[in-house]
Design an enzyme around this catalytic site. Structure first.
Site, PDB file in Angstrom:
ATOM      1  N   CYS A 124     -47.950  29.507  52.687  1.00 20.33           N
ATOM      2  CA  CYS A 124     -48.613  29.710  53.980  1.00 20.33           C
ATOM      3  C   CYS A 124     -49.075  28.370  54.518  1.00 20.33           C
ATOM      4  CB  CYS A 124     -49.778  30.655  53.814  1.00 20.33           C
ATOM      5  SG  CYS A 124     -49.200  32.277  53.403  1.00 20.33           S
TER       6      CYS A 124
ATOM      7  N   GLY B  74     -40.929   1.589  37.339  1.00 22.25           N
ATOM      8  CA  GLY B  74     -40.776   1.428  38.786  1.00 22.25           C
ATOM      9  C   GLY B  74     -39.373   1.459  39.330  1.00 22.25           C
TER      10      GLY B  74
ATOM     11  N   GLY C 154     -40.363   5.974  34.240  1.00 26.00           N
ATOM     12  CA  GLY C 154     -40.532   7.424  34.265  1.00 26.00           C
ATOM     13  C   GLY C 154     -39.415   8.038  35.093  1.00 26.00           C
ATOM     14  N   ARG C 155     -39.488   7.780  36.406  1.00 26.40           N
ATOM     15  CA  ARG C 155     -38.541   8.393  37.346  1.00 26.40           C
ATOM     16  C   ARG C 155     -37.092   8.141  36.966  1.00 26.40           C
ATOM     17  NH1 ARG C 155     -40.140   9.089  42.737  1.00 26.40           N
ATOM     18  NH2 ARG C 155     -41.688   7.471  42.369  1.00 26.40           N
TER      19      ARG C 155
ATOM     20  N   ARG D 203     -43.465  16.745  46.613  1.00 29.02           N
ATOM     21  CA  ARG D 203     -43.135  15.393  47.067  1.00 29.02           C
ATOM     22  C   ARG D 203     -42.784  15.316  48.564  1.00 29.02           C
ATOM     23  NH1 ARG D 203     -39.699  12.313  45.538  1.00 29.02           N
ATOM     24  NH2 ARG D 203     -40.989  10.450  45.388  1.00 29.02           N
TER      25      ARG D 203
HETATM   26  N1  LLP Z   1     -46.398   2.782  34.355  1.00 30.10           N
HETATM   27  C1  LLP Z   1     -47.490   2.962  35.121  1.00 30.10           C
HETATM   28  C2  LLP Z   1     -48.734   2.284  34.757  1.00 30.10           C
HETATM   29  C3  LLP Z   1     -47.433   3.806  36.224  1.00 30.10           C
HETATM   30  O1  LLP Z   1     -48.507   3.967  36.983  1.00 30.10           O
HETATM   31  C4  LLP Z   1     -46.221   4.468  36.536  1.00 30.10           C
HETATM   32  C5  LLP Z   1     -46.135   5.375  37.664  1.00 30.10           C
HETATM   33  C6  LLP Z   1     -45.118   4.251  35.708  1.00 30.10           C
HETATM   34  C7  LLP Z   1     -45.241   3.394  34.630  1.00 30.10           C
HETATM   35  C8  LLP Z   1     -43.793   4.909  35.944  1.00 30.10           C
HETATM   36  O2  LLP Z   1     -43.231   4.546  37.147  1.00 30.10           O
HETATM   37  P1  LLP Z   1     -41.743   5.035  37.521  1.00 30.10           P
HETATM   38  O3  LLP Z   1     -40.784   4.382  36.552  1.00 30.10           O
HETATM   39  O4  LLP Z   1     -41.726   6.509  37.392  1.00 30.10           O
HETATM   40  O5  LLP Z   1     -41.558   4.573  38.899  1.00 30.10           O
HETATM   41  N2  LLP Z   1     -46.042  10.774  42.132  1.00 30.10           N
HETATM   42  C9  LLP Z   1     -45.290   9.680  42.719  1.00 30.10           C
HETATM   43  C10 LLP Z   1     -45.058   8.564  41.733  1.00 30.10           C
HETATM   44  C11 LLP Z   1     -46.328   8.003  41.167  1.00 30.10           C
HETATM   45  C12 LLP Z   1     -46.062   6.930  40.164  1.00 30.10           C
HETATM   46  C13 LLP Z   1     -47.278   6.694  39.366  1.00 30.10           C
HETATM   47  N3  LLP Z   1     -47.140   5.698  38.375  1.00 30.10           N
HETATM   48  C14 LLP Z   1     -43.959  10.223  43.244  1.00 30.10           C
HETATM   49  O6  LLP Z   1     -43.743  11.417  43.158  1.00 30.10           O
HETATM   50  O7  LLP Z   1     -43.163   9.484  43.780  1.00 30.10           O
END
Ligand code: LLP
Length: 467
Positions: free
Chosen positions: A390, A277, A321-322, A359
């Site tokens: 389009c 997150g 992730g991000r 996004r």
């Molecule tokens: N763990 C779980 C259970 C998750 O659902 C997620 C993200 C993460 C870890 C990783 O979160 P991060 O560190 O990346 O914030 N498509 C959206 C983001 C969706 C996130 C889904 N879950 C976007 O483009 O902003």
């Protein structure tokens, strides 16, 4: 001439280069906008991983995702090392591969000692193909299919159970199997609010993910009676692109209390996963905490909470992730047509759009863009960067500041590593772009550009329609 709305803007693309004087490896990648290896060469062009971006476009085509190995590896090691520093127990970082799941990225994460968070059979398969050990995979998802669960059982990965149907399916699938109990984590909704886009909040009570926190006693009582399931720990995730530390500190307390409750049922709970997150900087207005600060907050809060409720320190897992991959990648496009609406707006169209970066249209996300072939030129133009789809809403950036640009110029949208390729589509039958991994002046294709043949590969024409 492009319509000039703010001639007084005298900045240039150079403003996005790191302001920090310290060596790249010591900067927190999620606080930068360009990858750590970014520099401008003597031709005033952007270089990433020692590769000239304009030359990469000439060699591999456009659009192109350019992934900087240094940034990705640095983020991995910063998480890993910070956990060692700030958490006195064992720890493990997982890469939330939904951000970008492909062979090379999984392989790099694993090479850095990370496990992988996977959310589908396809992500499991990719991680295994990349050579990741199954015991380092954690399988998430709120509606895993029977066949996905069977795949997870067969390969021996950890399963993060999300709901009652999943548990009963697991019990049923394991009924006649005499093997080791399956390692199961339980995900619950921690009921924590945080400020981020509504679609990407998951920890508040009204969420489709995880067990209801009021159901924990029943849950622990049930799972403690299952000989085929070994409950290894608890998981909670509160959302994505979060800039505050407080929700994660609160989460530590909530999840440790739940762990103490699980232990009181005699469950062998040894792991605690706080999810991911941590946010990243997409623009200069974004101010996320560093990776180190995030890990420090959580590591210390978990340790303190364990002391308070008098349980031994669990193995602490997190799954960003991000913040691992977002800043590591940029997308280069080539400028095409433009449309000037006098007194209103100038559209500058590029050769990609919502298919390679959904996004902006999905979350109204804001990105920054630079002209890769004239990095120090003054930003005299205010233009709206349109995609080629389009669809009127196919706009990548509203009111971007750029130097005067002409067809053929290469523009680079920054911080596109997370949830761009992984959410890419073939809308309007655009082939998905190629991706290259750059490092020390070398570029390796990690995803080939799709061809028109690829686009029809899965299509079938019923005999009666064949001409
Ligand atoms: N763990 C779980 C259970 C998750 O659902 C997620 C993200 C993460 C870890 C990783 O979160 P991060 O560190 O990346 O914030 N498509 C959206 C983001 C969706 C996130 C889904 N879950 C976007 O483009 O902003």
């Amino acid at each position: 001439m492009l319509l000039t709305q703010s001639v007084e803007v005298q900045n240039s693309g150079l403003q996005y280069l790191s302001k920090s004087q310290s060596s790249p490896e010591t900067r927190s990648p999620n606080q930068e906008i360009l990858p750590l290896s970014a520099r401008v060469n003597s031709q005033d062009r952007l270089e990433i991983g020692g590769c000239d971006v304009v030359s990469l476009v000439e060699q591999f085509g456009s659009p192109i995702y350019i992934l900087d190995e240094l940034t990705l590896r640095t983020a991995c090691s910063q998480y890993r090392e910070a956990l060692k520093r700030y958490y006195p127990g064992e720890s493990q970082v997982l890469y939330a591969s939904k951000a970008w799941n492909c062979l090379a990225v999984c392989a790099i994460a694993a090479d850095e000692g990370l496990g992988i968070d996977v959310v589908s059979g396809g992500e499991i398969y990719t991680a295994l193909q990349a050579g990741v050990n199954a015991d380092k995979l954690y399988f998430h998802g709120n509606n895993k299919s029977r066949s996905e669960l069977q795949l997870a059982i067969d390969c021996g990965c950890n399963i993060v159970a999300d709901n009652w149907l999943e548990l009963s399916t697991l019990v049923e699938l394991l009924e006649n199997q005499a093997s080791q109990p399956v390692r199961v984590m339980l995900r619950f909704t921690p009921g924590i609010e945080c400020h981020t886009h509504e679609y990407i909040r998951t920890g508040h009570l009204d969420s489709k993910f995880g067990f209801d926190p009021n159901d924990l006693d029943r849950l622990f009582a049930f799972i403690s009676q299952q000989p085929t399931l070994s409950c290894i720990g608890l998981h909670a995730h509160i959302g994505s692109q979060i800039f505050e530390l407080q929700p994660h500190e609160d989460l530590a307390g909530v999840i440790v209390e739940a762990l103490a409750k699980a232990a009181s049922y005699g469950l062998p709970v040894a792991e605690l996963n706080v999810g991911g997150g941590l946010g990243i900087s997409y623009t200069e207005a974004d101010d996320p905490p560093s990776i180190e600060a995030w890990v420090k907050t959580i590591g210390q809060a978990v340790a303190a909470a364990c002391e308070r409720v008098e349980i031994p320190l669990p193995k602490l897992l997190c799954e960003p992730g991000r913040s691992l991959i977002g800043t590591a990648c940029v997308t280069a496009y080539t400028v095409g047509s433009q449309k000037v609406i006098p007194g209103m707006r100038t559209y500058l169209a590029v050769d990609g759009g919502m298919s390679d970066n959904p996004r902006p249209i999905t979350y109204q996300s804001v990105y920054r863009i630079v002209a890769a072939n004239q990095m120090s030129a003054p930003l005299t133009e205010t233009v709206t960067i349109a995609g080629k789809h389009c669809e009127s809403g196919d706009v990548l950036i509203k009111n971007a500041q750029l130097p005067v640009s002409k067809p053929g110029d290469v523009l680079v949208v920054m911080a596109t590593g997370a949830y761009n390729y992984s959410m890419a589509s073939n809308y309007n039958r655009l082939p998905k772009p190629t991706a290259v991994l750059v490092r020390d002046g070398e570029a390796n294709v990690i995803i080939q550009r799709e061809t028109y043949q690829d686009l029809v590969r899965q299509d079938r024409l019923p005999e009666r329609l064949v001409k």
